[in-house]
Design a protein around this motif. Structure first.
Motif, PDB file in Angstrom:
ATOM      1  N   TYR A  88      70.900  -7.468  -1.768  1.00 32.80           N
ATOM      2  CA  TYR A  88      69.696  -7.499  -0.919  1.00 32.80           C
ATOM      3  C   TYR A  88      68.603  -6.620  -1.507  1.00 32.80           C
ATOM      4  O   TYR A  88      67.417  -6.984  -1.513  1.00 32.80           O
ATOM      5  CB  TYR A  88      70.035  -7.039   0.495  1.00 32.80           C
ATOM      6  N   ASP A  89      68.978  -5.457  -2.014  1.00 34.61           N
ATOM      7  CA  ASP A  89      68.002  -4.542  -2.593  1.00 34.61           C
ATOM      8  C   ASP A  89      67.354  -5.154  -3.823  1.00 34.61           C
ATOM      9  O   ASP A  89      66.201  -4.857  -4.138  1.00 34.61           O
ATOM     10  CB  ASP A  89      68.678  -3.215  -2.958  1.00 34.61           C
ATOM     11  N   CYS A 131      66.295 -13.726   3.650  1.00 35.82           N
ATOM     12  CA  CYS A 131      67.180 -12.831   2.909  1.00 35.82           C
ATOM     13  C   CYS A 131      68.577 -12.821   3.506  1.00 35.82           C
ATOM     14  O   CYS A 131      69.578 -12.772   2.778  1.00 35.82           O
ATOM     15  CB  CYS A 131      66.607 -11.416   2.899  1.00 35.82           C
ATOM     16  N   SER A 183      56.769 -11.330   7.286  1.00 35.54           N
ATOM     17  CA  SER A 183      57.830 -10.365   6.969  1.00 35.54           C
ATOM     18  C   SER A 183      59.110 -10.692   7.718  1.00 35.54           C
ATOM     19  O   SER A 183      60.210 -10.534   7.186  1.00 35.54           O
ATOM     20  CB  SER A 183      57.372  -8.950   7.312  1.00 35.54           C
ATOM     21  N   THR A 213      60.720 -13.578   6.017  1.00 42.86           N
ATOM     22  CA  THR A 213      61.339 -13.119   4.775  1.00 42.86           C
ATOM     23  C   THR A 213      62.685 -12.489   5.047  1.00 42.86           C
ATOM     24  O   THR A 213      63.662 -12.710   4.326  1.00 42.86           O
ATOM     25  CB  THR A 213      60.426 -12.102   4.068  1.00 42.86           C
ATOM     26  N   ARG A 214      62.777 -11.698   6.129  1.00 41.81           N
ATOM     27  CA  ARG A 214      64.051 -11.077   6.491  1.00 41.81           C
ATOM     28  C   ARG A 214      65.103 -12.142   6.796  1.00 41.81           C
ATOM     29  O   ARG A 214      66.260 -12.040   6.375  1.00 41.81           O
ATOM     30  CB  ARG A 214      63.875 -10.161   7.701  1.00 41.81           C
ATOM     31  N   ARG A 220      59.361  -6.755  -1.571  1.00 43.68           N
ATOM     32  CA  ARG A 220      58.829  -5.464  -1.140  1.00 43.68           C
ATOM     33  C   ARG A 220      57.331  -5.578  -0.877  1.00 43.68           C
ATOM     34  O   ARG A 220      56.548  -5.743  -1.818  1.00 43.68           O
ATOM     35  CB  ARG A 220      59.110  -4.396  -2.194  1.00 43.68           C
ATOM     36  N   ARG A 249      65.172  -8.650  -2.254  1.00 43.93           N
ATOM     37  CA  ARG A 249      64.212  -8.564  -1.143  1.00 43.93           C
ATOM     38  C   ARG A 249      62.780  -8.388  -1.657  1.00 43.93           C
ATOM     39  O   ARG A 249      62.541  -7.750  -2.691  1.00 43.93           O
ATOM     40  CB  ARG A 249      64.570  -7.414  -0.203  1.00 43.93           C
TER      41      ARG A 249
END
Length: 284
Positions: free
Chosen positions: A129-130, A38, A31, A34-35, A135, A133
């Motif tokens: 980003y939304d 992004c 995670s 992944t951040r 989830r 990203r």
């Protein structure tokens, strides 16, 4: 105050000082990776959006229609490929283009995606980003770790604790490093995530002091039980901030002892934690 001097960042300190830097970095959870991906994607997407705006003005919409030209000599922009002879800027724009095509499926849909991320005529990175990203499954400890009362660097270490992502000695040994597994705080037991933060006599002393000060209780040394105890009941901002600061400064103390030879007593560490929490919450 001598031994109580601040260190920039526990994460940075640990990676810079450890000779197995590459292996430690691999311990970050998926995670976190992944951040970071992004963040890089958002930066490149901003460059790409700027490029689209310039080309749209110069080529009068030829890019939107996928016609020859589109800012690329002798061909279509959407068919352009990366080469080592091209600039870093241009190759990153093309990477962004390829990623958009994989996400959207076609040039027309990619343009629609970018246009959907525009607010009041300006490109909105938060909207992008939304959209892009990944989830994952919701975690019940998220409100405990990520809240306005907690300092971001405290929340980051707290997240790694709850995901068992910190490079503790047991995890480094499991990755092939030849180390002596001994807790740096008590020097009497093996180091793992549970012992370091909840079972070590040093950590336990600090934990009990902070728990009494912030009016919460920790009766178990199991990470799942500690989490459940915090999540099952409504917690104040002070209690959540205190737990995150506790985890951060215990990890920092551990790193100070290993890499700098600096030690602080449990009483001194408690004073520092209380001061930081009060400063964060009340400005005192």
């Amino acid at each position: 105050m001598g031994n109580e001097q601040e260190v920039d960042s526990p994460g940075e300190q640990d990676v810079d000082a450890d000779p197995a830097r590459g292996r430690i970095s691999a311990s970050l959870s998926s995670s976190v990776k992944t951040r970071l991906s992004c963040i890089r994607f958002l930066f490149v997407s901003t460059l790409f959006r700027l490029y689209l705006d310039v080309v749209r003005k110069k080529e009068e919409g030829s890019m939107n229609e996928g016609k020859a030209g589109g800012g690329v000599k002798g061909g279509c922009f959407w068919d352009a490929t990366q080469t080592i002879s091209q600039s870093w800027y241009w190759n990153n724009v093309l990477k962004m283009k390829d990623l958009l095509l994989r996400t959207a499926g076609s040039p027309d849909q990619a343009i629609q995606l970018l246009q959907a991320c525009t607010s009041h005529g300006k490109y909105d990175t938060s909207a992008m980003y939304d959209v892009i990203r990944v989830r994952g499954a919701p975690v019940d400890w998220s409100p405990l770790v990520f809240n306005a009362g907690c300092h971001p660097k405290h929340s980051f270490i707290g997240m790694l604790v709850f995901q068992n992502g910190l490079p503790t000695v047991d995890r480094l040994i499991s990755r092939g490093l030849y180390l002596v597994n001994r807790c740096a705080l008590c020097e009497g037991c093996s180091e793992d995530i549970l012992h370091l933060f909840f079972a070590c006599p040093y950590s336990r002393t600090v934990l009990m002091d902070i728990a009494n000060w912030a009016h919460f209780s920790v009766t178990s040394v199991l990470l799942e039980a500690v989490l459940q105890g915090f999540i099952s009941t409504r917690r104040s901002g002070k209690q959540r901030a205190s737990l995150m600061a506790l985890l951060y400064f215990l990890w920092k103390e551990r790193n100070n002892r290993i890499f700098r030879g600096i030690q602080s007593s449990p009483e001194t560490l408690c004073i520092v934690i209380k001061k930081v929490v009060n400063l964060r919450l009340y400005g005192l």
